[in-house]
Design an enzyme around this catalytic site. Structure first.
Site, PDB file in Angstrom:
ATOM      1  N   ASP A   8     -43.515  31.863 -34.370  1.00 27.63           N
ATOM      2  CA  ASP A   8     -43.073  31.766 -32.982  1.00 27.63           C
ATOM      3  C   ASP A   8     -42.090  30.607 -32.964  1.00 27.63           C
ATOM      4  OD1 ASP A   8     -42.719  31.212 -30.316  1.00 27.63           O
ATOM      5  OD2 ASP A   8     -44.817  30.704 -29.906  1.00 27.63           O
ATOM      6  N   LYS A  70     -32.720  26.367 -29.419  1.00 26.43           N
ATOM      7  CA  LYS A  70     -32.846  27.792 -29.102  1.00 26.43           C
ATOM      8  C   LYS A  70     -31.980  28.181 -27.891  1.00 26.43           C
ATOM      9  CE  LYS A  70     -36.608  31.068 -28.232  1.00 26.43           C
ATOM     10  NZ  LYS A  70     -38.076  31.158 -28.185  1.00 26.43           N
ATOM     11  N   GLU A 171     -41.356  38.180 -27.835  1.00 29.70           N
ATOM     12  CA  GLU A 171     -42.526  37.307 -27.668  1.00 29.70           C
ATOM     13  C   GLU A 171     -43.655  37.977 -26.861  1.00 29.70           C
ATOM     14  OE1 GLU A 171     -40.527  33.903 -26.084  1.00 29.70           O
ATOM     15  OE2 GLU A 171     -39.646  33.432 -28.026  1.00 29.70           O
ATOM     16  N   ASP A 193     -45.413  33.761 -19.383  1.00 33.78           N
ATOM     17  CA  ASP A 193     -45.168  32.758 -20.423  1.00 33.78           C
ATOM     18  C   ASP A 193     -44.513  31.518 -19.825  1.00 33.78           C
ATOM     19  OD1 ASP A 193     -44.351  31.258 -22.564  1.00 33.78           O
ATOM     20  OD2 ASP A 193     -43.393  32.905 -23.652  1.00 33.78           O
TER      21      ASP A 193
END
Ligand code: AMP
Length: 604
Positions: A8, A70, A171, A193
């Site tokens: 992850d 990211k 994800e 999330d």
């Protein structure tokens, strides 16, 4: 054998998982941390440092400490996201010649792929050293909203780190895979999330073993650090009131306040109150040390952050509205990301969906675990894993004429119960054999027999009269119980079997593929068997009439029937369906003639 990994690769934190036996496990850092800050920095010796160690340099070496890389993956320098992000970071974000956003790190301009690659290389090394094994394949997760360029950038980064990527998965899908044992039915699932810096809500459809993201909305600037900021504000304000002067913390002090704020926030997820203590926060006038010490309650924290939670709830509602699905239709809500542990989040989701969200698996590890499972599924080592919630192949029994009577279709979700009524094929049949089969072929003999048992003691009756209820019951573990019950007497017989064992996904695929390939051929054989049976039955009636009522048939008729019976006997040896079908027609004509003759005799 070399291991597979699931990574992850998060905006704030990353996590590495692998399969240890049948269970997923997490690879910790040398400092014992299971969650690794996605931060790369450089130390005094000009060596790269990572994770927790790099994060500690956020202040002391802010220009060479890259976090949040990211956010830059596959993005243009001029995009509003990058322009907004530039204001948050102390390191330099620059425009590459192709317009992409790059960063300056250790004196050189580097692409986000390179920085991510350096970080992934560290994760790769950690895993190799911890497992003392080489790494075979890796599955890496990305947000569901990542476009092709962003996915490609992630792959390139992994490639630079010497990782072989078997798949990039979303994800939310990874989180659902990790929860696969609880996904006991097809339907829509919500994955909420809330991480350190970003929020994503995805509505994922799980249907026939396939996950499909139906809608996904994110806020790339909403996460745990915003919650921290509210606590920081509270500390600064409270201290200012106590000191009766406005507190203007320098970087170092701000860092200490931020740490205390996050600590208190996390504590309040488990306790009603937290004591926030920051010794030597500053010096009062007269050089007297000022220690901050105040109680913060959960209610106060909730009050200060409720509009942040409401923003996430608003996005959840939008994600549902986009696909026109009412909240009540969602099977389960799964929590991902550390900040989702806040009790207020669960409460609000419970109110919206009418059911408590799932957080059985650690929300910060669940995505990596799902990725690790996916990597093993891809190489076929995890047998029946995704298929455990559904029957991988059809189940049923053998019926007359080598026919496979399916009672449970493949991919039916378990647990389940199904039954079908059968009857006897012979007069006065007192015993029936139940041959339990698994497979996709039309012919019973071409499928796998899982076992057989007999039901004895059916009362004497003409064929077709007794009613035998054959029931299949599969529990959540995939154990099948098959029972047969004579409805009249209640006599029951049953057996238990575990049908899925020993079948790899490849074998299942092969069986399904074969059934498609042989369908035509199987149908022909089935047709042939049925033709034969019908022909034998009809011929029997005609033969009986010929032998017992010879006098009622003229000589020409007798010889015609005899010759027909001879042809039938010969044809039954062969496999010529057209011939059998023509003969059946002729035999039926004879039988009709005999019938009408008998009827007219009866009437006259
Ligand atoms: P992630 O990016 O998923 O690792 O999430 C990190 C964020 O989760 C950080 O902002 C943490 O402060 C926050 N966090 C971790 N544990 C908790 C907790 N028990 N309660 C509230 N927030 C938490």
């Amino acid at each position: 054998m070399a291991r597979n990994l699931g990574i992850d690769l998060g905006t704030t934190n990353s996590c590495i998982s692998y399969l240890d036996g049948a269970k997923t496990a997490i690879i910790p850092t040398n400092e014992g941390s299971r969650i690794i800050p996605s931060v790369v920095s450089i130390n005094r010796e000009k060596q790269h440092v990572f994770g927790q160690v790099a994060r500690r340099q956020l202040l002391s070496n802010s220009r060479d400490t890259i976090w949040g890389i990211k956010r830059l993956m596959g993005r243009k320098f001029q995009s509003p996201e990058i322009q907004a992000f530039r204001r948050q970071v102390a390191y330099e974000i620059v425009e590459a010649t192709n317009g992409d956003a790059h960063v300056r790190f250790a004196g050189r301009v580097r692409s986000p792929e390179e920085i991510s690659g350096i970080f992934l290389d560290y994760l790769h090394r950690l895993a190799r050293e911890y497992l003392n094994e080489e790494i075979a394949d890796t599955v890496i997760t990305v947000p569901a909203f990542f476009n092709d360029a962003q996915r490609q950038s992630t792959k390139t980064a992994a490639h630079l780190a010497g990782l072989k990527v078997s798949r990039i998965i979303n994800e939310p899908t990874a989180a659902l895979i990790a929860y696969n044992e609880q996904l006991n039915r097809d339907g829509l699932y919500a994955v909420y999330d809330l991480g350190g810096g970003t929020f994503d809500i995805s509505i994922v459809e799980f249907k026939e073993e396939i996950f499909k993201v139906r809608s996904t909305i994110g806020d790339t600037f909403l996460g745990g650090s915003d919650f921290d900021a509210r606590v920081i504000d509270w500390i600064v304000q409270t201290a200012s009131e106590e000191l009766q002067q406005s507190l203007k913390p320098d970087d170092q002090t701000h860092q200490r306040i931020a740490q205390a704020a996050e600590k208190a926030k996390i504590e309040l997820s488990h306790h009603e109150e937290a004591l926030v203590t920051i010794p030597y926060l500053m010096h009062r006038s007269g050089n007297e040390a000022y220690h901050f010490q105040r109680k913060l309650t959960r209610t106060e924290l909730e009050h200060a952050t409720s509009n942040l939670v409401e923003r996430t709830i608003g996005l959840v509602q939008r994600a549902l509205d986009e696909i026109n699905v009412p909240a009540a239709e969602i099977e389960q809500v799964i929590l991902v990301g550390g900040q989702s542990r806040m009790p207020l989040v669960s409460r609000r989701l419970n109110e919206l969906f009418g059911k408590p969200p799932q957080s059985k698996l650690n929300p910060e590890e669940v995505v990596a675990k799902g990725a690790a499972l996916q990597s093993e599924i891809l190489r076929g080592r995890v047998k029946d894993l995704l298929l455990l919630d559904v029957t991988p192949l059809s189940l049923g029994v053998e019926a007359k004429g080598d026919k496979f009577e399916k009672i449970i279709e493949r991919n039916s979700t378990i647990p389940l119960k199904r039954s079908r009524v059968f009857t006897t094929i012979n007069d006065n049949q007192q015993v029936v054999k139940i041959n339990v089969l698994q497979g996709e072929r039309e012919l019973a003999s071409e499928n796998r027999s899982l076992g057989e048992f007999t039901l004895v003691g059916i009362p004497l009756a003409p064929k077709g009269i007794p009613q035998i209820d054959v029931g299949f019951e599969i529990d959540a573990n995939g154990i099948v119980k098959v029972s047969a019950k004579d409805k009249q007497t209640g006599i029951t017989q049953s057996m238990k079997i575990q049908p899925a064992s020993g079948l790899s996904p490849e074998e299942i695929e092969r069986i399904v593929e074969e059934s498609n390939r042989f369908r035509e051929q199987d149908m022909q054989r089935l047709h042939l068997t049925q033709l034969r049976e019908n022909l034998e039955r009809e011929t029997e009636t005609v033969r009986f009439f010929l032998e017992n009522h010879t006098e009622k048939i003229d000589l020409a008729g007798q010889s015609e029937i005899r010759s027909l019976l001879g042809k039938v006997a010969k044809a039954l040896q062969g496999e010529d369906a057209a011939l059998l079908s023509r003969l059946l027609e002729r035999v039926q004509k004879q039988r009709n003639r005999i019938n009408s003759q008998l009827m007219s005799e009866f009437e006259s």
